[in-house]
Design an enzyme around this catalytic site. Sequence first.
Site, PDB file in Angstrom:
ATOM      1  N   TYR A  14      55.873  29.187  18.261  1.00 47.86           N
ATOM      2  CA  TYR A  14      55.972  30.729  17.973  1.00 47.86           C
ATOM      3  C   TYR A  14      57.650  31.138  18.568  1.00 47.86           C
ATOM      4  O   TYR A  14      58.130  30.147  19.238  1.00 47.86           O
ATOM      5  CB  TYR A  14      54.984  31.513  19.003  1.00 47.86           C
ATOM      6  CG  TYR A  14      54.809  31.470  20.309  1.00 47.86           C
ATOM      7  CD1 TYR A  14      55.804  30.599  21.286  1.00 47.86           C
ATOM      8  CD2 TYR A  14      53.790  31.925  21.131  1.00 47.86           C
ATOM      9  CE1 TYR A  14      55.436  30.731  22.737  1.00 47.86           C
ATOM     10  CE2 TYR A  14      53.615  31.826  22.376  1.00 47.86           C
ATOM     11  CZ  TYR A  14      54.326  30.968  23.173  1.00 47.86           C
ATOM     12  OH  TYR A  14      54.085  30.759  24.606  1.00 47.86           O
ATOM     13  N   GLU A  15      57.938  32.328  18.112  1.00 44.99           N
ATOM     14  CA  GLU A  15      59.613  32.937  18.048  1.00 44.99           C
ATOM     15  C   GLU A  15      60.536  32.072  17.461  1.00 44.99           C
ATOM     16  O   GLU A  15      61.542  31.734  17.972  1.00 44.99           O
ATOM     17  CB  GLU A  15      59.842  32.913  19.619  1.00 44.99           C
ATOM     18  CG  GLU A  15      58.881  34.011  20.603  1.00 44.99           C
ATOM     19  CD  GLU A  15      58.961  35.298  20.075  1.00 44.99           C
ATOM     20  OE1 GLU A  15      59.971  35.741  19.443  1.00 44.99           O
ATOM     21  OE2 GLU A  15      58.042  36.110  20.517  1.00 44.99           O
ATOM     22  N   GLY A  16      59.750  31.307  16.424  1.00 46.33           N
ATOM     23  CA  GLY A  16      60.571  30.450  15.739  1.00 46.33           C
ATOM     24  C   GLY A  16      60.253  28.856  15.867  1.00 46.33           C
ATOM     25  O   GLY A  16      60.653  28.562  17.218  1.00 46.33           O
ATOM     26  N   GLN A  72      64.745  26.793  14.559  1.00 44.44           N
ATOM     27  CA  GLN A  72      65.655  26.894  15.690  1.00 44.44           C
ATOM     28  C   GLN A  72      66.760  25.973  15.186  1.00 44.44           C
ATOM     29  O   GLN A  72      67.856  26.405  15.356  1.00 44.44           O
ATOM     30  CB  GLN A  72      65.352  26.552  17.112  1.00 44.44           C
ATOM     31  CG  GLN A  72      64.121  27.323  17.619  1.00 44.44           C
ATOM     32  CD  GLN A  72      64.291  28.679  17.724  1.00 44.44           C
ATOM     33  OE1 GLN A  72      65.444  28.951  17.917  1.00 44.44           O
ATOM     34  NE2 GLN A  72      63.424  29.392  17.129  1.00 44.44           N
ATOM     35  N   ARG A  74      63.491  34.224  22.808  1.00 48.25           N
ATOM     36  CA  ARG A  74      63.267  32.822  22.573  1.00 48.25           C
ATOM     37  C   ARG A  74      63.912  31.959  23.564  1.00 48.25           C
ATOM     38  O   ARG A  74      63.285  30.859  23.974  1.00 48.25           O
ATOM     39  CB  ARG A  74      64.317  32.336  21.427  1.00 48.25           C
ATOM     40  CG  ARG A  74      63.756  32.801  20.103  1.00 48.25           C
ATOM     41  CD  ARG A  74      64.743  32.607  18.895  1.00 48.25           C
ATOM     42  NE  ARG A  74      64.018  32.853  17.512  1.00 48.25           N
ATOM     43  CZ  ARG A  74      64.694  32.873  16.296  1.00 48.25           C
ATOM     44  NH1 ARG A  74      66.086  32.883  16.189  1.00 48.25           N
ATOM     45  NH2 ARG A  74      63.683  33.082  15.280  1.00 48.25           N
TER      46      ARG A  74
END
Length: 588
Positions: A434-436, A441, A296
């Site tokens: 992506y990656e949250g 977040q 992230r």
Amino acid sequence: MTYSAPLQDMQFVLEDLCDLEAVAGLPGLEEATPDMVQAILEEAAKFAGQVLAPMNRAGDLAGTGFDAGTVTTPPPWKPAYDRLVEAGWNSPSADPQHGGMGLPHLVNACIQEMFHGANMSFQLCSMLTQGAIEAIEGYASDDLKQTYLPKLVSGEWTGSMNLTEPQAGSDLAAVRARAVPEGAHYRITGQKIFITYGEHDLTENIIHLVLARLPDAPAGVKGISLFVVPKMLVNEDGSVGDPNDLRCVSIEHKLGIHASPTCTMAFGDNGGALGYLVGEAHRGLEYMFAMMNNARLSVGIQGVGVAEHATQLATDFAFERKQGRPATGDAETIVGHGDVRRMLAVMRARTDAARGLACRAAASLDFATRATDPDLRARHQRRVDLLIPVVKAWATEASVDTASLGIQVHGGMGYIEETGAAQHLRDARITTIYEGTTGIQSLDLVGRKLLRDKGSAAGELIAEMRASAADLPADWADHVTGAADLMQSCVDWAMAQDAPKALSAATNIQEVFGLCLGAWIMGDTVRAATARTEAGQGSPHLDAKLALAQVYATHLLPKAYACHNAVVTGADAVLDLAPEALRANSLA
């Protein structure tokens, strides 16, 4: 498509905002002196500008090919990858005992910004490999480390993360992939989607890290384990053996990052792919989140890189394009138009603030992993945990906003693909997902980092901001103190609400944090630039830093007050809105 790495600004951030000298004093990082780091960054800048950037547009146009499970990258990719590996850029922060450079995370942040800024589609492959290295290095057995780390670090093999499934999305509690024990290994079956560089033609082997459930696994996230699943099985002597039972079913057709293959992966069509357990059973999500946390941060750095490239492209265009009669009279091109200058200044100011914030998070990561004082390690780990969701969300949203402004600076020509401005916006758009997602977040920031620890990590940071404001010029002392007040008010408000109400305001709280931490960065920039100038080290770059700080204070920081107002007065309006009202106009 040209790109020039912002070396002068990176050196300023490293030395004046992130205390590179203190980072180099940590065990194992003693060689990261300013002179050595400058030489390394200069070489990385050459690779970014001379190798990666020129093929960015070609890769966007060519995309990736797919035929019966085989994925082909654009023609320039393989030669460029071989050059990257030969130069050692594949894993700059990996442990030297496995062949890495052993550079600080802080320095690697600048290298990754350059490479992502020059060619994000290409650099995604190495970013995922670095994540796989961290997971195996941190949690795998010595046998797995010995088998896989040297060739992952060298770049002979690449890595991928396999989390998401069609029915699960971001809800990893719904993962269904199975792992059945069979002697010293496991048989893995299931399907994963959205797997970046899950299949490609750059290396002979791809090492997949796969989340799956054992037969006796408890339900939910506590029943997930992590496995190493190689594309090609590895013989006892370390050579590549037979193909494993896995395949790429398809690749996605995406809005952007066209040259990065996003794969659907099937494991175990013919009895089960051989996999090897990482660490302990049922702790896979814990291990993967450690890997994802750094990923992230890397995605936030991607956002800075794309924003930098978009800003450079728009600025170059504005200095060349002649149109209309500039109002300021100090330029013949459109940079003389006040509104064009405003857009460029906002793009540059927000990009610079995001760079400083991302680098400070990376520096804290160095202290959290290497400091000998346990209290110092713990304090920086709290700082890393707090900053990463903000960096990931705020810097990537900045990349989208900045790339969009870049198109606006170009005018109609920005909407034409040939200028390259549109590609930055298309590529940047995925970074907020992506990656949250930005929302995830923000929920992490409020739900885990504020409510769960009662705001203690935020309180430490806010206190540091107030201390930083004490010796600033009066106007900047007010800006930074005001920013600290806004953050504290958000924390206090969240603590006083029930969870649903606090979380409904999470994204606005995250935006307040990002904008206010950007003011903290800019206040420290003013102090450092002023001190250097008064010491006889003045330069156009430092003059620009001071001017852009004023742009930030007058054009970006005020938005934090509006977001704060939405936090403390707007949650009820959201929660009171019935879902049916959202589609009332479309119902008969």
